[in-house]
Design a protein around this motif. Structure first.
Motif, PDB file in Angstrom:
ATOM      1  N   PHE A   3       0.837  -1.195   0.000  1.00 21.42           N
ATOM      2  CA  PHE A   3       0.000   0.000   0.000  1.00 21.42           C
ATOM      3  C   PHE A   3       0.875   1.250   0.000  1.00 21.42           C
ATOM      4  N   TYR A   7       1.354   3.969  -3.068  1.00 20.21           N
ATOM      5  CA  TYR A   7       0.990   5.365  -2.828  1.00 20.21           C
ATOM      6  C   TYR A   7       2.177   6.289  -3.101  1.00 20.21           C
ATOM      7  N   ILE A  14      -5.830   4.906  -2.794  1.00 18.58           N
ATOM      8  CA  ILE A  14      -5.803   3.454  -2.989  1.00 18.58           C
ATOM      9  C   ILE A  14      -6.768   2.809  -2.018  1.00 18.58           C
TER      10      ILE A  14
END
Length: 206
Positions: A3, A7, A14
């Motif tokens: 993640f 990003y 997201i």
């Protein structure tokens, strides 16, 4: 974490989703927390998707490649396997994906749901029926599917050829035994052929 890496690279919002594909049903949580007694490091929230708690029938009209690939991990009864594979193939045809993507999804699906020989035969009969009725053109399916059908046909041909070879060999032996005057009982004991068949062969010598 993926993640964070995504990003940092794209700087876009997201939506994190965790997909659980284990065979049984479990109790999962949609939050991950890391902390010490003296310091809270992070709390990570995500959407949760437990495949075994999903009914495959709810997705057969979605034409979603991801859903199609994951059919075999959703909740289903054993007797539904052939129908699941058939619906999956219908989805592949409807989605009209390029050959590479179609093959990729098909290979992914088959890792999760495998049919035995009897189920494969039942599936092929249903596919042939649909094709003959003009409902679908399964020639659009990936090469692996076509190759499997050809391979199955070859295997069945080989098996049938072996059976015919054995049958012809037994017939030849029986005819020779009949010529030499062996009784039906003795021939049946040696060749395991039934009396009726032996008598039919005896008549061909007359």
């Amino acid at each position: 974490m993926y993640f964070s890496l995504l990003y940092n690279k794209y700087r876009k919002s997201i939506l994190p989703i965790a997909i659980f594909s284990y065979d049984g049903k479990h109790t999962e949580y949609d939050q991950f927390t890391m902390e010490f007694s003296f310091f809270h490091v992070l709390t990570f929230n995500f959407l949760m998707l437990e495949l075994k708690k999903k009914n495959w029938r709810d997705y057969i009209k979605s034409d979603n490649p991801v859903a199609a690939a994951l059919f075999g991990k959703m909740g289903y009864r054993k007797e539904d396997k052939v129908q699941i594979k058939l619906e999956f193939l219908k989805m592949l045809v409807r989605m009209q994906l390029d050959p590479a993507r179609t093959r990729f999804i098909n290979d992914f699906f088959e890792q999760y749901l495998k049919l035995d020989d009897e189920e494969e035969e039942e599936l092929m009969q249903e596919v042939n029926r649909l094709e003959s009725e003009g409902e679908f053109k399964f020639t659009q399916l990936p090469n692996s599917w076509e190759e499997r059908g050809v391979r199955k046909g070859i295997e069945r041909g080989i098996e049938r050829g072996i059976e015919q070879g054995i049958e012809q060999g037994v017939t030849k032996v029986v005819l020779e035994m009949l010529k030499k005057g062996f009784t039906n009982d003795v021939i049946a004991e040696v060749t395991y052929l039934d009396q009726e068949k032996i008598e039919e062969l005896r008549e061909t010598l007359q």
